[in-house]
Write a protein that holds these residues in place. Structure first.
Motif, mmCIF file in Angstrom:
data_model
loop_
_atom_site.group_PDB
_atom_site.id
_atom_site.type_symbol
_atom_site.label_atom_id
_atom_site.label_comp_id
_atom_site.label_asym_id
_atom_site.label_seq_id
_atom_site.Cartn_x
_atom_site.Cartn_y
_atom_site.Cartn_z
ATOM 1 N N LEU A 93 0.793 -1.228 0.000
ATOM 2 C CA LEU A 93 0.000 0.000 0.000
ATOM 3 C C LEU A 93 0.822 1.272 0.000
ATOM 4 O O LEU A 93 0.252 2.367 0.039
ATOM 5 N N GLY A 94 2.133 1.161 -0.063
ATOM 6 C CA GLY A 94 2.924 2.380 -0.009
ATOM 7 C C GLY A 94 4.372 2.167 -0.376
ATOM 8 O O GLY A 94 4.756 1.128 -0.911
ATOM 9 N N SER A 95 5.170 3.167 -0.065
ATOM 10 C CA SER A 95 6.600 3.110 -0.337
ATOM 11 C C SER A 95 7.326 3.959 0.687
ATOM 12 O O SER A 95 6.737 4.843 1.318
ATOM 13 N N CYS A 96 8.596 3.693 0.858
ATOM 14 C CA CYS A 96 9.430 4.458 1.767
ATOM 15 C C CYS A 96 10.539 5.122 0.964
ATOM 16 O O CYS A 96 11.245 4.456 0.198
ATOM 17 N N VAL A 97 10.684 6.416 1.144
ATOM 18 C CA VAL A 97 11.703 7.171 0.421
ATOM 19 C C VAL A 97 12.489 8.014 1.408
ATOM 20 O O VAL A 97 12.009 8.349 2.494
ATOM 21 N N LEU A 98 13.675 8.367 1.011
ATOM 22 C CA LEU A 98 14.536 9.182 1.852
ATOM 23 C C LEU A 98 14.148 10.646 1.724
ATOM 24 O O LEU A 98 13.773 11.112 0.649
#
Length: 211
Positions: free
Chosen positions: A32-37
């Motif tokens: 359901l999502g993503s992780c970014v810096l």
């Protein structure tokens, strides 16, 4: 018969998070999502490794904090948070997450200082030392009734940088690592898609929405 001049009302479901039903208590970041810096940061590995649903990959930061943006594809009310440790936390215990701050943001580009703090929590040294490589942290539960689509995660490590982190090419004072960040709570339904609209000769109308 329905003519082109007739308006056929199409009613979409209202977004009511008080009645929203998630697939389970866990909000799957890999689905359901993503992780970014956060923009402008360096000396870190890809945060995608902390949100891919696998403890065989990990995120490591040499800047002292994670500064990860969690971008979901829908609104969610987050009420619990935990981590899975890195694959060598026992050898490098100072990289463990000692405390965290979770914030909710109105947009994916909102500065962390302008986001709203939802919860801050910490673990004792006894709790951290009991976690095996790749093991789960004790889950932190907190009260929250506000839904956000975009979250910001800050962490503070257990101690100062170990030799590998402090050496070339990182020269870090602090570094932190974990294999997964896991959030729990309630998600809104996904965005509806328009299906078909049909009309009968008796004047009745049938509206079928997509999933």
């Amino acid at each position: 018969l329905v003519t082109l001049m007739q308006a056929i009302p199409v009613v979409f479901p209202k977004l009511d998070l008080s009645k929203a039903v998630a697939a389970g208590p866990s909000i799957s970041l890999s689905a359901l999502g993503s992780c970014v810096l956060d923009a402008g940061l360096s000396n870190v590995s890809s945060p995608a490794g902390a949100c891919d649903g696998s403890t065989t990959t990990k995120f490591i930061s040499f800047t002292g904090s994670s500064n990860i943006r969690i971008n979901l594809d829908r609104l969610a009310i987050v009420t619990d948070l935990t981590f899975s440790g890195g694959d060598d936390d026992v050898s490098y215990p100072n990289r463990r997450v000692a405390s965290y701050t979770l914030k909710g943001c109105p947009a994916s580009s909102t500065a962390s200082s302008a986001c709203t703090t939802i919860n801050s929590g910490s673990w004792t040294s006894t709790e951290l030392n009991a976690i095996a490589n790749g093991g789960g942290y004790p889950t932190k539960s907190f009260s929250n009734s506000t839904a956000y689509q975009f979250y910001y995660l800050e962490t503070i490590p257990f101690g100062q940088a170990d030799a590998p982190c402090a050496s070339t090419p990182y020269f870090a004072t602090y570094c932190t690592q974990f294999s997964e960040v896991l959030i729990f709570g309630k998600t809104a339904p996904g965005a509806p898609t328009l299906g078909t609209v049909t009309a009968s000769t008796t004047g009745g109308r049938t509206v079928t929405l997509g999933d």
